[in-house]
Write an enzyme that holds these catalytic residues in place. Structure first.
Site, PDB file in Angstrom:
ATOM      1  N   HIS A  82       0.821  -1.214   0.000  1.00  0.00           N
ATOM      2  CA  HIS A  82       0.000   0.000   0.000  1.00  0.00           C
ATOM      3  C   HIS A  82       0.855   1.266   0.000  1.00  0.00           C
ATOM      4  CE1 HIS A  82      -3.739  -2.243   1.781  1.00  0.00           C
ATOM      5  NE2 HIS A  82      -3.322  -2.738   0.624  1.00  0.00           N
ATOM      6  N   HIS A 240      -9.119  -2.101  -5.643  1.00  0.00           N
ATOM      7  CA  HIS A 240      -8.064  -2.456  -4.693  1.00  0.00           C
ATOM      8  C   HIS A 240      -7.059  -3.414  -5.321  1.00  0.00           C
ATOM      9  CE1 HIS A 240      -6.276  -2.637  -0.706  1.00  0.00           C
ATOM     10  NE2 HIS A 240      -6.037  -3.910  -0.967  1.00  0.00           N
ATOM     11  N   ASP A 244      -3.001  -2.944  -5.448  1.00  0.00           N
ATOM     12  CA  ASP A 244      -1.977  -3.939  -5.103  1.00  0.00           C
ATOM     13  C   ASP A 244      -0.987  -4.154  -6.247  1.00  0.00           C
ATOM     14  OD1 ASP A 244      -2.887  -4.381  -2.547  1.00  0.00           O
ATOM     15  OD2 ASP A 244      -4.059  -6.160  -3.062  1.00  0.00           O
ATOM     16  N   HIS A 267      -0.886 -11.276  -5.294  1.00  0.00           N
ATOM     17  CA  HIS A 267       0.484 -10.874  -4.994  1.00  0.00           C
ATOM     18  C   HIS A 267       1.514 -11.803  -5.643  1.00  0.00           C
ATOM     19  CE1 HIS A 267      -0.676  -7.656  -2.342  1.00  0.00           C
ATOM     20  NE2 HIS A 267      -1.413  -8.463  -1.598  1.00  0.00           N
TER      21      HIS A 267
END
Length: 406
Positions: A82, A240, A244, A267
């Protein structure tokens, strides 16, 4: 005309905030400090002896389960995505991220708190040019979990087109956006982290989300959304996911110019793409030969030109540069002889499509290529150019033409 170079930026002054970390649940204070050019983004653990620092680089990636963790030796910094996303998207290249714990504060689960800190600190330009990774050909990442990332050429900047789908394709959402400060601050930074209810128990068993609550995360249970406040966007989840991606790709260490198409990203897939980009950038750096244009207004002979321009005899497109005028123009000369017909047969056909004409050319201001065709009568026949204005005049000697760049 060549575009003006973009310069690196840092913060104008230090600023920070405090809060609770998401996974460890610890209280933490974070402060962002200005850093010199070419410093990059580094994390400093003020709570450890000697206050060690670590580069936010893909080589230091340690873990990607539900968050991005970097480390060196026994030192770890968790959930960096973030703060990295905010710094990258808001145009900060060089900064020290100082913390007194091993994980940044989660804030409200978005990157808004970090954007606010950056705006409070201010952003200042530095003298060094920015470093870019230009996507030259498609890059593709696909994982066993169903994530797919395709990075395509696009010299206009970084654009991300993302499709997010939960278990059983619940809450499938799509968004495509350019990653620029204004859009990121308004459309991406406020999007909060989210979790599916069926995943909560397993995450808690792994000692994760200790600091998680409905104040800093959105919980999805069936078709219901549990949160302290309503969804900030109808497609908050995909926004969001884009946040990321920006944070994970910041680990490459340079600005990316390309269009990323992402389907069900995570991720692990993001990190795999970052690693592939860094590997390709390293390969390019290895092949690159430093070329330094001599200072002053004098000219360059053919030997000096061969040390600068990426071409070699017999394809030397510029024989001599008579004069260098900084930020104005250059006068080039290419000598064309009849014996070069074997080198350039048919490269530029004549009006009737004849082969066997000789071609010469030059690189002008802004690396614009100019090619001049000369046939048996040594008359310039045609001028080829990509952009910009050129004048070609016959110099009088057989087979020699001057090319003037403006």
């Amino acid at each position: 005309m060549a575009s003006a170079p973009e310069f690196q930026h840092t913060l104008s002054r230090s600023a920070g905030f405090s809060g609770t970390s998401l996974h460890t649940g610890e209280k933490v204070s974070l402060k962002l400090h200005p850093a010199p050019a070419d410093h990059g983004i580094k994390f400093r653990r003020k709570d450890l002896p000697d206050e060690p620092t670590i580069d936010a680089k893909i080589d230091n990636l340690k873990m990607v389960e539900r968050a991005t963790t970097i480390g060196e030796g026994s030192m770890r910094v968790h959930t960096v995505e973030h703060v990295l996303a905010a710094l990258s998207a808001m145009g900060v290249d060089n900064v020290i991220v100082e913390m007194d714990a091993n994980e940044p504060p989660i804030g409200d689960g978005s990157a808004k708190a970090y954007v606010d800190v950056i705006k409070r600190a201010g952003v200042s330009a530095q003298e060094a040019p920015r470093k870019f990774f230009h996507v030259r050909e498609p890059m593709h990442i696909e994982t066993k979990t169903g994530a797919m990332l395709v990075l395509l050429p696009d010299n206009n900047g970084l654009r991300i087109s993302c499709t997010q789908a939960g278990p059983n394709n619940r809450f499938t959402q799509f968004m495509s956006t350019d990653i620029v400060p204004e859009l990121f601050e308004r459309e991406i930074a406020p999007a909060r982290t989210f979790v599916y209810y069926e995943e909560v128990e397993s995450l808690m068993e792994k000692n994760l989300i200790k600091g998680g609550s409905l104040e800093n995360a959105v919980v999805v249970r069936g078709d219901a959304v549990l949160s302290k406040e309503p969804l900030r966007f109808q497609d908050e989840f995909v926004r969001h996911k884009i946040l990321d991606i920006v944070g994970d790709l910041a680990l490459v260490g340079c600005r990316i110019r390309g269009h990323l198409i992402a389907v069900k990203p995570g991720h692990a897939a993001n990190a795999e793409l970052a690693r592939a980009i860094a590997k390709e950038q390293s390969r390019r750096d290895t092949l690159a030969v430093p070329r330094v244009v001599p200072k002053g207004n004098g000219g360059l002979d053919s030997e000096e030109i061969m040390q600068i321009l990426p071409h070699r005899y017999p394809f030397l497109m510029v024989d001599r540069i008579h004069q260098l005028r900084r930020k104005r123009n250059e006068m080039h000369r290419r000598q064309i002889g009849h014996d070069q017909r074997a080198v350039f047969p048919g490269t530029f056909s004549g009006p009737s499509g004849d082969a066997g004409c000789d071609a010469g050319g030059s690189y002008g201001a802004g690396r614009e290529f100019v090619a001049v065709q000369a046939c048996e009568n040594d008359q310039p026949d045609r001028l080829f150019h990509e952009r910009g204005r050129r004048e070609v005049s016959q110099a009088g000697d057989a087979g020699r033409h001057d090319v003037h760049s403006r």
